[in-house]
Design an enzyme around this catalytic site. Structure first.
Site, PDB file in Angstrom:
ATOM      1  CG  LEU A  17     -14.886  23.784  26.984  1.00  0.00           C
ATOM      2  CD1 LEU A  17     -13.857  22.839  27.606  1.00  0.00           C
ATOM      3  CD2 LEU A  17     -14.464  25.227  27.210  1.00  0.00           C
ATOM      4  N   GLY A  18     -16.867  23.018  22.866  1.00  0.00           N
ATOM      5  CA  GLY A  18     -16.843  22.757  21.419  1.00  0.00           C
ATOM      6  C   GLY A  18     -17.478  21.432  21.074  1.00  0.00           C
ATOM      7  CG  HIS A  19     -20.394  21.051  18.830  1.00  0.00           C
ATOM      8  ND1 HIS A  19     -21.402  20.567  19.601  1.00  0.00           N
ATOM      9  CD2 HIS A  19     -20.624  22.367  18.668  1.00  0.00           C
ATOM     10  CE1 HIS A  19     -22.217  21.571  19.893  1.00  0.00           C
ATOM     11  NE2 HIS A  19     -21.763  22.669  19.349  1.00  0.00           N
ATOM     12  N   GLY A  20     -17.209  17.922  18.581  1.00  0.00           N
ATOM     13  CA  GLY A  20     -16.464  17.091  17.649  1.00  0.00           C
ATOM     14  C   GLY A  20     -17.461  16.393  16.760  1.00  0.00           C
ATOM     15  CB  SER A  23     -17.617  14.152  21.493  1.00  0.00           C
ATOM     16  OG  SER A  23     -16.619  14.890  20.811  1.00  0.00           O
ATOM     17  CB  THR A  24     -21.042  18.138  23.089  1.00  0.00           C
ATOM     18  OG1 THR A  24     -21.853  17.857  21.943  1.00  0.00           O
ATOM     19  CG2 THR A  24     -21.132  19.622  23.397  1.00  0.00           C
ATOM     20  CE  LYS A  41     -14.021  13.608  22.043  1.00  0.00           C
ATOM     21  NZ  LYS A  41     -12.756  13.603  21.305  1.00  0.00           N
ATOM     22  CG  ASP A 138      -6.823  13.743  12.467  1.00  0.00           C
ATOM     23  OD1 ASP A 138      -6.437  14.370  11.459  1.00  0.00           O
ATOM     24  OD2 ASP A 138      -7.970  13.856  12.950  1.00  0.00           O
TER      25      ASP A 138
END
Ligand SMILES: Nc1ncnc2c1ncn2[C@@H]1O[C@H](COP(=O)(O)OP(=O)(O)OP(=O)(O)O)[C@@H](O)[C@H]1O
Length: 942
Positions: A17-20, A23-24, A41, A138
């Site tokens: 779904l995405g990367h941080g 994290s992925t 996550k 944030d």
């Protein structure tokens, strides 16, 4: 949370779904209940240790655990956490709607309905978070996800901080009516995102619930405007904008090309949230009572938490319902496609691919640098050494310690006495260039540094030649009464197109070498070489015929009036000329501009500062072509000039003249090819002085006026014999004219404001030259923005709401008026930041009659009387000046009368002004742009 131990093997991992940053996130299905979809996550242990992210992972886990105790629809719920040898796993609510930011990007902006709906949900969710003693820290659209129905869910608590409930005696009072301050706690981390970071974090290293509210305000603004309010070219500039509350309002423009005005209540709400002073910032409870939410029943959670894609009955809105552009089909990601089941053991924690917005945690140094520049410290330690990872938490003022804390804050030596000075000090950044428009905008007319060549010329003042044209060199326009400029063109025929620079340049023929261009003939005769040759003497003749004309040339002019109610130019929202405003104007007037026919205007600048135009193309049709329409007087203190990448060589960009809150003129130059093609039967040559560019001519006109002004002032100054003896007078030019000494009480010549008494000037010229040359050759005045007198620009003083009457007072009365120099003297602690200084003077008028006058209030009584008398134009006999007073007068009168045209040019001028070498002087004499090029070359060589 369930206590039953889960493992990665309980889930089928699906698509990513995405990367941080550490994290992925994968979509995953629970094997035991296949209908249950999660987002998992996955954080690589190796990576989080290597990147020192353990702290954030821990915070995130603890905070989400805390919030998961009680379900709230607006918070991503953490269901399970577990780990294996390689990874940590967070099993979360799956948000199929993706990031709110993506939705916003797809739509440009949110409409009124959506903005309010999302804001209501945000407020409700934030209240829930705060009620648990948690500050998110944030908040931003990237950290807000959407579920399948389009209701928002706040995520990413890696930056969160918990307020100790013992400090806040009632943690549920997070939305108390005021935000107060606690200095005794430290957050474990210093995080956030530059654009959303609160001023209290920047200025005082403190954060609190109110910091989340600040971010909320930024988000509401972003919903309506499409981008966050504070965006600088870099973080430092963003920070400056934040503390200066430097943000513009434009229309609400969606990508489907619909534009609507912004609800003033929404603007009002944002204004009440984006307040630098924490104690004055509106709290959540007050936000809920704001008229913008008048129809919201905050207790009706079902209604509040209806998805944006659901109708009131909770059904999904279909395309046929008439909201195609905003329907979920258009905005929901189609990530469900191409699903590939991934066994847990094969999960690769990929390196971050997309560029994440900069987080302060990774740019702490920016804040430190920024604070250092501003001279702000936390009060305890020097900022360079204070771990900026430890901001103080602000807690509600109903906590026991809050009063003491407030006291502490106000007595904190590091804290400025009020927010105003900070605003004044920092309201100087170059606006961010939106993507739609070339980034380098702006530029201010400001009186910072002199242009070297003209300044030398100023030593020997040249009397102004009386105008021979019918255009009367009128009295300078009263700055307090903005004159309505004549319309630029008949209503049916828009005066001239305003094309974005890119369009303009595409129209332009390739730039001719400067040598050719400098002798470029008038457009009407461009077609043949013979005509070009014929042209030159014609020009000379013209110059002889009309010596009062400094420059005349063909331009396009587009005039945009300020509309009191217009979204972009509203008097209320008007803040300054900046990229955003210009961009919104270009956008707003796009259609009009496109449909505009091209009519060249013949723009004329007279030595008396009068700027007028004549429609060159109309001459034949209605015989009106010869009619000069007066635009402005450059002496008008309400007139500012901005250089929007105005380059006469390449015929690009705009020279923007602004009559404060009255009108904007965009002046562009037709390309050579256009000039040669457009047929019009104007006089063969009406171009005068095309060797000197417009900007330089503005300088020169201004200088001529100032010379006159100086002469005027000098004629009121008496010198005692002692001072006079110290003066080295230049040899007299003729016996007849020579006056041997300047004695007390020299009667000044009666100086006709319409330059009708030039003979008088000439008669006394030598006397004045003597005095003047003495004055002008004396030490250079350096009107640095760091100079002592800190007189704040009125608009800065009163924020955005400075009204005309304020300006009137300031501009109208010598007693109360800070001179234009005083404007430029706005103190900034950022020494040496010249480009910053430039923008600090963005509102300095193009020309000001008082620009070189001593400031009344801080001058000596004698000087005061001189200012007064100068103002009244009544020569009063002055007592002799003491040497000190005399040198003060000299200093003042020899102050360079400067105007900054562009930041790059300013750099050059500054360099030149401070350099003594012949080489530099030579460069100076060749002009600023040549100088700039040479400097660039030299830099490269070195
Ligand atoms: N619960 C979720 N449902 C759907 N997608 C999610 C979910 N959580 C995260 N994502 C997607 O995965 C991406 C990465 O999320 P993650 O929380 O790891 O990082 P981030 O918050 O974007 O970055 P950082 O942790 O550096 O602040 C998000 O941008 C989002 O698009």
């Amino acid at each position: 949370m369930t206590s039953r131990k889960r493992s990665p093997h309980d889930f089928i991992f699906k698509e990513e779904l995405g990367h941080g940053s550490y994290s992925t996130v994968f979509k995953a299905v629970d094997k035991r209940s296949p209908n249950k979809i999660y987002a998992i996550k996955v954080c690589s242990k190796k990576h989080i240790i290597k990147e020192a992210k353990v702290k954030y992972v821990t915070i995130e886990k603890n905070t989400m655990n805390l919030l998961a105790q009680k379900h709230h629809p607006g918070i991503i719920k953490l269901y399970y956490t577990f780990h294996d040898e390689e990874n940590l796993y967070f099993v979360l609510d799956f948000a199929p709607g993706g990031e709110l930011l993506s939705l916003l990007h797809r739509m440009g902006t949110f409409n009124e309905l959506w903005t309010r709906h999302f804001t209501v949900q945000l407020v409700d969710a934030l209240e829930f978070i705060h009620s648990h003693g948690i500050i998110h820290r944030d908040l931003k659209p990237e950290n807000v996800l959407l579920d399948k129905d389009g209701r928002l869910m706040i995520t990413d608590f890696g930056a969160a901080s918990t307020i100790d409930s013992s400090l806040s005696d009632n943690s549920t009072r997070c939305n108390s009516d005021s935000n107060s301050v606690n200095d005794n706690q430290s957050c474990a981390s210093f995080v956030g995102t530059a654009e959303y970071v609160s001023p209290e974090l920047l200025l005082y290293n403190q954060c609190g619930y109110c910091s989340d509210i600040w971010a909320l305000g930024c988000m509401i603004y972003q919903f309506l405007q499409g981008q966050p309010p504070f965006r600088g070219d870099n973080e430092l500039k963003t920070f400056e904008k934040i503390v200066a509350l430097d943000y513009p309002w434009g229309p609400n423009k969606r990508l489907n090309n619909t534009t609507s005005p912004i609800n003033p209540l929404a603007i009002n709400l944002v204004r009440k949230i984006l307040v630098v002073e924490v104690n004055e910032r509106i709290s959540l409870s007050v936000i809920k009572k704001h008229p913008y939410f008048a129809k919201i029943d905050w207790n009706d959670k079902v209604k509040i938490w209806r998805g944006i894609w659901q109708n009131p009955q909770g059904q999904l809105i279909q395309q046929s319902t008439g909201v195609p552009s905003s329907s979920p089909q258009h905005v929901l990601p189609i990530r469900q496609l191409h699903v590939i089941d991934t066994p847990a053991r094969n999960i690769q924690i990929t390196k971050q691919k997309r560029k994440k917005p900069t987080k302060i945690s990774s740019t702490t140094s920016s804040i430190v640098v920024w604070r250092k520049r501003l001279g702000i410290s936390t009060g305890k330690d020097d900022l360079g050494t204070v771990p900026s990872t430890a901001p103080t938490i602000i807690v509600p003022n109903d906590s026991k310690i809050s009063t003491a804390t407030v006291t502490h804050l106000s007595s904190n030596s590091a804290r400025p006495a009020s927010s105003q000075p900070i605003q004044a000090q920092t309201k100087r950044t170059q606006p961010t260039a939106p993507n739609r428009i070339p980034p380098k905008v702006l530029i201010n007319s400001a009186n910072i540094k002199n242009k070297p060549t003209p300044r030398q010329k100023a030593i020997v003042p040249t009397p102004l030649t009386p105008p021979t044209q019918p255009t009367p060199p009128t009295q300078p326009t009263q700055p307090t009464q903005p004159t309505q400029p004549a319309p630029l063109a008949p209503p049916s025929v828009p005066s001239a197109p305003l094309a974005p620079p890119s369009t303009q340049s595409s129209l332009s023929a390739p730039s001719a070498p400067s040598s050719i261009q400098s002798s470029l003939p008038a457009p009407s005769v461009l077609s043949t070489q013979t005509k070009q040759q014929d042209m030159v003497p014609t020009l000379d003749v013209k110059n002889t015929i009309d010596p009062s004309t400094l420059k005349q040339d063909y331009v396009f002019i587009y005039g945009i009036p300020y509309e009191a109610e217009g979204p972009a130019m509203s008097l209320n929202s008007y803040n300054k000329i900046d990229n955003d405003l210009i961009t919104s104007l270009v956008t707003q007037y796009k259609e009009e501009l496109k449909s505009s026919k091209m009519f060249l205007q013949l723009l004329t600048l007279k030595k008396n500062g009068i700027l007028s135009y004549r429609n060159a193309g109309q001459q034949d049709r209605d015989n009106q072509g010869n009619m000069d329409h007066q635009m402005a007087n450059i002496e008008d203190s309400d007139l500012s000039m901005y250089d929007f990448e105005f380059n006469e060589l390449s015929r690009k960009g705009f020279l923007i003249l602004e009559k404060y809150k009255n009108k904007l003129w965009f002046i562009s130059l037709p390309s050579y090819s256009i000039l040669s093609k457009i047929p019009f039967n104007a006089e063969k040559s009406l171009t005068i002085n095309d060797n000197e560019n417009w900007v330089d001519c503005f300088f020169r006109a201004r200088q001529l006026l100032e010379e006159k002004q100086i002469l005027d002032k000098i004629s009121n100054v008496s010198f005692d014999s002692k001072v006079s003896n110290e003066t080295t007078s230049p040899p007299p030019t003729s016996k007849k004219d020579h006056t041997p000494s300047i004695s007390n009480g020299v009667t000044p010549p009666a100086y006709d404001t319409k330059y009708g008494s030039q003979n008088n000037v000439r008669q006394n010229n030598n006397v004045k030259q003597e005095a003047f040359s003495h004055i002008a050759t004396t030490g250079k005045d350096k009107p640095s923005v760091n100079s002592a007198s800190a007189i704040t620009h009125p608009r800065v003083l009163s924020g955005n709401s400075t009204n005309k009457s304020t300006r009137k007072t300031i501009a109208g009365s010598p007693k109360s008026a800070p001179s234009a120099n005083a404007y430029s003297n706005t103190t900034t602690p950022i020494s040496g930041n010249r480009s910053t200084n430039v923008t600090n003077n963005r509102h300095a008028p193009l020309l000001s009659k008082r620009q070189n006058l001593p400031t009344y209030s801080n001058s000596s009584p004698t000087v005061r009387s001189q200012i007064k008398s100068a103002g009244q134009r009544q020569p009063t006999p002055s007592p002799p000046l003491s040497p000190m007073e005399y040198s003060a007068v000299k200093e003042k009168y020899s102050a360079p009368s400067n105007m900054v045209i562009s930041s790059s040019r300013y750099e050059v001028l500054h360099t030149l002004n401070n350099s003594q070498t012949n080489f530099d002087r030579e460069i100076a004499s060749r002009g600023a742009s040549a100088a700039f090029k040479s400097l660039q070359k030299n830099k490269k060589k070195n």
